[in-house]
Write an enzyme that holds these catalytic residues in place. Structure first.
Site, short mmCIF file in Angstrom:
data_model
loop_
_atom_site.label_atom_id
_atom_site.label_comp_id
_atom_site.label_asym_id
_atom_site.label_seq_id
_atom_site.Cartn_x
_atom_site.Cartn_y
_atom_site.Cartn_z
N TYR A 51 -14.93 4.56 7.17
CA TYR A 51 -15.53 3.27 6.81
C TYR A 51 -16.99 3.13 7.22
CZ TYR A 51 -10.96 1.88 5.26
OH TYR A 51 -9.77 1.80 4.56
N CYS A 109 -3.51 2.66 -4.63
CA CYS A 109 -4.41 3.50 -3.85
C CYS A 109 -4.40 4.92 -4.42
CB CYS A 109 -4.01 3.50 -2.38
SG CYS A 109 -5.10 4.53 -1.38
N HIS A 166 0.87 -1.19 0.00
CA HIS A 166 0.00 0.00 0.00
C HIS A 166 0.90 1.24 0.00
CE1 HIS A 166 -2.74 3.07 1.50
NE2 HIS A 166 -3.73 2.27 1.15
N HIS A 200 -7.48 0.53 -4.41
CA HIS A 200 -8.30 1.35 -3.52
C HIS A 200 -8.67 2.58 -4.33
CE1 HIS A 200 -6.35 0.01 0.56
NE2 HIS A 200 -7.01 -0.95 -0.02
N ASP A 222 -12.46 3.16 -1.43
CA ASP A 222 -11.64 3.34 -0.24
C ASP A 222 -12.16 4.57 0.49
OD1 ASP A 222 -9.59 2.92 1.55
OD2 ASP A 222 -8.18 4.17 0.44
N HIS A 223 -12.65 4.38 1.66
CA HIS A 223 -13.24 5.45 2.46
C HIS A 223 -14.51 5.99 1.79
CE1 HIS A 223 -8.96 6.44 4.13
NE2 HIS A 223 -9.28 5.17 4.23
C1 DNO Z 1 -6.72 3.12 5.40
C2 DNO Z 1 -6.14 1.95 4.73
C3 DNO Z 1 -4.81 1.58 5.32
C4 DNO Z 1 -4.32 0.28 4.73
C5 DNO Z 1 -2.95 -0.14 5.18
C6 DNO Z 1 -2.48 -1.31 4.40
O1 DNO Z 1 -7.86 3.37 5.29
O2 DNO Z 1 -6.07 2.13 3.39
O3 DNO Z 1 -4.92 1.44 6.69
O4 DNO Z 1 -5.20 -0.74 5.08
O5 DNO Z 1 -2.05 0.87 5.07
O6 DNO Z 1 -1.44 -1.93 5.07
#
Ligand code: DNO
Length: 393
Positions: free
Chosen positions: A363, A272, A234, A299, A346-347
């Site tokens: 989340y 991401c 990530h 993400h 993501d979020h």
């Molecule tokens: C946050 C996530 C991170 C992710 C870690 C992966 O929302 O994208 O916490 O899970 O960095 O190791």
């Protein structure tokens, strides 16, 4: 073959249920055994139990996010070999349960960092926010890190001073908690611990951390090969050094360096868009073109930056990230795959009914549901226009 539309689920204690996940339209679940302390082996029985729960709901566990890399590995300290062996064993155990994609990060001490978890956007929804002056206020006056004043522009320091002086005890405590907060249900670090870690990483530096990541990857590639597991790193969030800690997964150059240094198909990337997109030096479309052949998970979220480099998490399709451009590339890479690439919204904003609930920052259900709906529409539109199966020329 479409992408796998997925959803992060923190496990049975997540206020968002698997039924909610299904109603949001996801088929894949991204989950982890957060209750197991960092560095310990995940037992087969516990992995299987989580898998059974997900499958009983008619869903599929497609990615483990995250399998945390213990600090002893990141810093290559005395216990490193023991934790590497544990990591290798967990990979074998995951593979024995049929899981083949693992997400991890190599950020020193802290995972993602924000300064405000309830930044109100124009609609009244709440977003995650990063502000340099707030970070500087924490760094200079709460953490009191040696030399911190050299890392900020004079205007930022002036603003940080002002904010610190104007803030109530409670506001300062909140800032402290937000910055030190880890993944929900996993432990937070303390100021003392953070200061000690900063010292350790000062000696390791950028090059040292790169070497430690390469060592980690080299130490697990044989297990990946034997089991078919693919690792996805990530990117750093945010994608620049903070609090004097080195960052090595923040740009196109960094990601290329990582995949080329340990040049194995199992050494992959979690793409991401929000993390990368928060860096003024990054163009996510350009980055995915360069590293997409190693992207096994994505993400998708957006950010809006201001001139000072502060940013908040904006609507999934509206912000600095050209989501159409990223999705187009992701679909093109996906078409060359045997296994479809999972992505998750993501979020999401805390919005509508979720404003009255206690939710995990980033989340809550409804904001992500909206994000997923928009992203899957975008995906379908692009897919159809590429394959021209809509009856039109
Ligand atoms: C946050 C996530 C991170 C992710 C870690 C992966 O929302 O994208 O916490 O899970 O960095 O190791």
């Amino acid at each position: 073959m479409p992408l796998i539309q997925s959803w992060r689920w923190y496990g049975p204690n997540d206020p968002v249920s698997l039924q909610d996940v299904k109603q949001a339209g996801a088929t894949g679940v991204v989950s982890a055994l957060h209750h197991i302390p960092h560095g310990a082996v995940w037992p087969v029985e516990e992995i299987q139990e989580r898998k059974n729960i997900i499958e009983a709901a008619g869903l599929q566990w497609v990615v483990v996010e995250s399998m945390p890399v213990h600090e002893a590995i990141k810093t290559r300290s005395a216990d490193c070999e023991k934790y590497l062996e544990n990591y290798r064993q967990t990979l074998r155990n995951l593979a024995a349960c049929g899981i083949s994609t693992v997400c991890y990060n190599f950020m020193p001490v802290l995972d993602w960092t924000r300064t405000n978890l309830a930044y109100e956007v124009w609609s009244g929804a709440k977003a995650l926010y990063f502000n340099w002056a707030d970070l500087a206020a924490f760094d200079l006056f709460i953490l009191k890190r040696e030399g911190a004043e050299n890392d900020y522009a004079p205007e930022v320091i002036a603003e940080a001073k002002q904010r610190f002086n104007a803030a109530s005890e409670e506001e300062l405590k909140q800032l402290h908690d937000i910055i030190l907060m880890g993944v929900p249900t996993e432990e937070s670090v303390t100021v003392e611990h953070l200061l000690q870690s900063i010292d350790i990483y000062k000696n390791i530096g950028f090059e040292g951390l790169r070497r430690n990541l390469a060592y980690f990857l080299e130490s697990i590639m044989d297990v990946c090969e034997e089991t078919g597991i693919r690792m996805t790193i990530h990117p750093d969030d945010p994608p620049f050094p903070i609090l004097g800690l080195p960052r090595i997964a923040s740009s196109k150059e960094d990601l290329l360096y990582i995949i080329n240094t340990v040049d194995h198909p199992a050494n992959g990337i979690c793409f991401c868009t929000g993390s990368l997109g928060a860096g003024p030096h990054n163009n996510p479309v350009d980055i995915i073109k360069a590293v997409g052949h190693r992207v096994y998970f994505a993400h998708l979220r957006n950010v809006l930056k201001d001139k000072q480099g502060n940013f908040y998490e904006s609507d999934h399709l509206a912000g600095d990230v050209d989501m159409y451009g990223v999705m187009k590339e992701l679909i093109a890479f996906n078409q060359q795959r045997e296994q479809p690439i999972p992505f998750r919204p993501d979020h999401g904003h805390q919005m509508l009914d979720d404003l009255h609930k206690v939710t995990n920052p980033g989340y809550s259900a409804i904001g992500r549901l909206r994000g997923l709906a928009e992203l899957r529409g975008l995906e379908m539109g692009i897919e159809k226009s590429i394959t021209k199966d809509d009856g039109h020329e």
